[in-house]
Design an enzyme around this catalytic site. Sequence first.
Site, PDB file in Angstrom:
ATOM      1  N   ASP A  21       9.140   5.633   0.426  1.00 30.40           N
ATOM      2  CA  ASP A  21       7.574   5.681   0.600  1.00 30.40           C
ATOM      3  C   ASP A  21       7.726   7.416   0.817  1.00 30.40           C
ATOM      4  O   ASP A  21       8.005   7.887   1.338  1.00 30.40           O
ATOM      5  CB  ASP A  21       7.203   5.056   1.948  1.00 30.40           C
ATOM      6  CG  ASP A  21       6.037   4.052   0.964  1.00 30.40           C
ATOM      7  OD1 ASP A  21       4.909   4.567   1.150  1.00 30.40           O
ATOM      8  OD2 ASP A  21       6.453   2.924   2.139  1.00 30.40           O
TER       9      ASP A  21
ATOM     10  N   ASP B  94       1.878   6.670  -1.138  1.00 32.71           N
ATOM     11  CA  ASP B  94       1.232   5.849  -0.134  1.00 32.71           C
ATOM     12  C   ASP B  94      -0.182   6.590  -0.070  1.00 32.71           C
ATOM     13  O   ASP B  94      -0.139   7.630   0.218  1.00 32.71           O
ATOM     14  CB  ASP B  94       1.855   5.940   1.214  1.00 32.71           C
ATOM     15  CG  ASP B  94       0.891   5.150   2.036  1.00 32.71           C
ATOM     16  OD1 ASP B  94       1.039   3.882   2.242  1.00 32.71           O
ATOM     17  OD2 ASP B  94       0.392   5.610   3.121  1.00 32.71           O
TER      18      ASP B  94
ATOM     19  N   GLU C 170       0.464   4.868  -4.914  1.00 27.16           N
ATOM     20  CA  GLU C 170      -1.353   3.655  -4.641  1.00 27.16           C
ATOM     21  C   GLU C 170      -2.457   4.565  -5.065  1.00 27.16           C
ATOM     22  O   GLU C 170      -2.742   4.867  -3.275  1.00 27.16           O
ATOM     23  CB  GLU C 170      -0.822   3.259  -3.179  1.00 27.16           C
ATOM     24  CG  GLU C 170      -1.507   2.071  -2.476  1.00 27.16           C
ATOM     25  CD  GLU C 170      -1.242   2.124  -0.949  1.00 27.16           C
ATOM     26  OE1 GLU C 170      -1.231   0.716  -0.317  1.00 27.16           O
ATOM     27  OE2 GLU C 170      -1.434   3.446  -0.754  1.00 27.16           O
TER      28      GLU C 170
ATOM     29  N   HIS D  42       3.698  -5.690   1.175  1.00 28.29           N
ATOM     30  CA  HIS D  42       3.817  -5.841   2.401  1.00 28.29           C
ATOM     31  C   HIS D  42       1.729  -5.900   2.857  1.00 28.29           C
ATOM     32  O   HIS D  42       1.853  -5.661   4.079  1.00 28.29           O
ATOM     33  CB  HIS D  42       4.652  -4.898   2.896  1.00 28.29           C
ATOM     34  CG  HIS D  42       4.092  -2.992   2.849  1.00 28.29           C
ATOM     35  ND1 HIS D  42       3.671  -2.644   1.033  1.00 28.29           N
ATOM     36  CD2 HIS D  42       3.259  -2.514   3.736  1.00 28.29           C
ATOM     37  CE1 HIS D  42       3.210  -1.609   1.314  1.00 28.29           C
ATOM     38  NE2 HIS D  42       2.937  -1.155   2.649  1.00 28.29           N
ATOM     39  N   ASP D  43       1.370  -5.154   1.966  1.00 29.19           N
ATOM     40  CA  ASP D  43       0.326  -5.153   2.686  1.00 29.19           C
ATOM     41  C   ASP D  43      -0.911  -6.808   2.451  1.00 29.19           C
ATOM     42  O   ASP D  43      -2.266  -6.652   2.943  1.00 29.19           O
ATOM     43  CB  ASP D  43      -0.800  -4.135   2.137  1.00 29.19           C
ATOM     44  CG  ASP D  43      -0.576  -2.800   2.629  1.00 29.19           C
ATOM     45  OD1 ASP D  43       0.247  -2.606   3.805  1.00 29.19           O
ATOM     46  OD2 ASP D  43      -0.483  -1.944   1.739  1.00 29.19           O
TER      47      ASP D  43
HETATM   48  O1  TEU Z   1      -2.110   1.638   2.631  1.00 25.28           O
HETATM   49  C1  TEU Z   1      -2.814   1.917   2.505  1.00 25.28           C
HETATM   50  C2  TEU Z   1      -4.569   1.087   2.283  1.00 25.28           C
HETATM   51  O2  TEU Z   1      -5.259   1.708   1.597  1.00 25.28           O
HETATM   52  C3  TEU Z   1      -4.923   0.364   3.340  1.00 25.28           C
HETATM   53  O3  TEU Z   1      -5.829  -0.077   3.819  1.00 25.28           O
HETATM   54  C4  TEU Z   1      -4.795  -1.022   2.307  1.00 25.28           C
HETATM   55  O4  TEU Z   1      -5.608  -1.925   1.783  1.00 25.28           O
HETATM   56  C5  TEU Z   1      -4.684  -1.988   3.883  1.00 25.28           C
HETATM   57  O5  TEU Z   1      -3.097  -1.740   4.272  1.00 25.28           O
HETATM   58  C6  TEU Z   1      -4.607  -3.622   3.114  1.00 25.28           C
HETATM   59  O6  TEU Z   1      -4.783  -4.458   4.092  1.00 25.28           O
HETATM   60  C7  TEU Z   1      -1.146   2.251   2.744  1.00 25.28           C
HETATM   61  C8  TEU Z   1       0.073   1.403   3.248  1.00 25.28           C
HETATM   62  O7  TEU Z   1       0.834   0.609   2.518  1.00 25.28           O
HETATM   63  C9  TEU Z   1      -0.198   0.698   4.334  1.00 25.28           C
HETATM   64  O8  TEU Z   1       0.578  -0.406   5.245  1.00 25.28           O
HETATM   65  C10 TEU Z   1      -0.464   1.559   5.834  1.00 25.28           C
HETATM   66  O9  TEU Z   1      -0.945   1.001   6.732  1.00 25.28           O
HETATM   67  C11 TEU Z   1      -1.413   2.639   5.384  1.00 25.28           C
HETATM   68  O10 TEU Z   1      -1.005   2.690   3.670  1.00 25.28           O
HETATM   69  C12 TEU Z   1      -1.367   3.609   6.165  1.00 25.28           C
HETATM   70  O11 TEU Z   1      -0.379   4.279   6.099  1.00 25.28           O
END
Ligand code: TEU
Length: 568
Positions: free
Chosen positions: A98, A200, A257, A329-330
């Site tokens: 990442d 990210d 992303e 994971h999100d």
């Molecule tokens: O996520 C980026 C992001 O846009 C997040 O707001 C996402 O839409 C949200 O987690 C959905 O619930 C990335 C990573 O994937 C995330 O795990 C991190 O928390 C975030 O960046 C900050 O680095």
Amino acid sequence: MTKRWWHDKVAYQIYPKSFCDSNGDGIGDLGGIISKLDYLKDLGVDIIWLSPIYESPFVDQGYDISDYYKIAQCFGTMEEFDTLLAEAKSRNMYVIMDLVVNHCSSQHKWFQEALANPKSEYRDYFYFVKGKNGQPPSNYRSYFGGSTWEPVKGEKDMYYLHMFAKEQPDLNWENPKVREQIYRMINWWLNKGLAGFRIDAIINIKKDLEFPSFEADGEDGLVSCTKMVDEVTGVGDFLKEMSAVTFEPKDAFTVGEVFNMKKEEMEAFIGEEGYFSSMFDFSAHLLTLGEHGWYDAKPVEFKAWRQTLISSQLEAEGIGFKSNIIENHDEPRGVCTFLPDYARNEQGKKMLATTFLTLRGIPFIYQGQEIGMTNCRRNDISEYDDINTHDQYQVALDAGLTKEEALKVCHDHSRDNARTPMQWKATKHAGFTAGTPWLPVNLNYFSVNVETQARKPESLLNYYKELIALRKFPAYSEIFVYGDFVPAFLEYDNIFAYYRSLADTSVQILVIANYGREIQTLPLGNMLVEKVLLMNTDFKDDLRREARGKCCVTLQSCEAVVLLVSEI
Ligand code: TEU
Ligand code: CA
């Protein structure tokens, strides 16, 4: 289209903290990952993406990095990381990490110096901005709730910018020194033998330095900080530069992303000369967003989902490759989001897998998806770890929901759903750890686990293996990878079907899945079934024999088939 080494690969996302614990401290680690490489190889995985394993205070589970050159102690050592790279390489597998460079941790020495000494050069590594009329510089709401502007302690009328948590200050990409530091760090990892990065939150790196306020979009008087990201232009200049001095010379694989990309920018992002090798297709996940938060999200409706994926597939054709996901994971578990109630079983999960793995693009399997892990029930908000969940719970309560209702919202949307430990066995804590897991396991591990499914020939796990093997089978891989995506049977409300075809071959692949409750018979018109390549129901051999030479296909509810067809 020029062929690149990653086009035909299958990727797998590991959330290290929850994958496999090798030393009993309840936290997944590098030793655990190394011990499962054979499992991943056997599944058919080529590229492994590790969510952040850098040194971090873990306010946002490692997405807040305090040292880009160190491995967090809980995951192991740099020696172990090097072993992982070597072990992966010996199996012809690639490791990507990442890359979190929109922000770092407030514990990073750059930020600490910037706070300690306003005259230090590190001050300009971040966005320290004076307030306006006694207020913060603008009215942006951060991704995790509250203002994006945190007052600087001991300094009057001074704020710093954080698009995510206040412990994640944004890095100032306008500063050439910051960019240089970032590129140096990227090359350091690539020189170690890393194959590339998942990048990210990258669209956020470009800011409008005027930081204009916008009309509020919520009761809190704030507006989502994505509004500023949407309005500003110029992110491409940074991305082009980064790629030119890091990824391109190393032939690295990168997957961005990317949210909020402007449609006409597809070519610039993932075309032959694009900033990235690929970017995630989040189009289906955007359907799950509520207008004001998780609490007012609507369930995904099949036809909208199908249309969204079709448009998204067609958008990339002739330009580049998106990376397909059903979860990460999100996100909550895909089988809970995209399958209707009646399909949330083994067969429905196989159907979703069939759709997912036969689309055009690079598939990213998220750990546990291959055994059909599901969302996880919790009895109280205090049982959730995720920072975003606590914010959204409050947003739901503020909107007038009861505690029970707000908890239900978290059950459907929490990022913890995907972060519960990987389920390896039917034994205590799902065989994830000999100690106490950092996040409790999902109690369905007794039936949903790797060991049980590995033993059962008809299991979801073995079906994933078959699907991946089919994608890679020499006679068909060219079609699966480079073939066009041509939607079919759109007039059937519950059918998701498409051809995958190459201009210069007489055969095509036809994928059909019946997401409806009722049986469906589909006439193939001028097409003839040459061969059933795969189907998600039992008695495969009988049905395979029966189907050969047929010019129509009958599918029960939740049945999916992959057919080789030719024109009559
Ligand atoms: O996520 C980026 C992001 O846009 C997040 O707001 C996402 O839409 C949200 O987690 C959905 O619930 C990335 C990573 O994937 C995330 O795990 C991190 O928390 C975030 O960046 C900050 O680095
Ligand atoms: Ca451990």
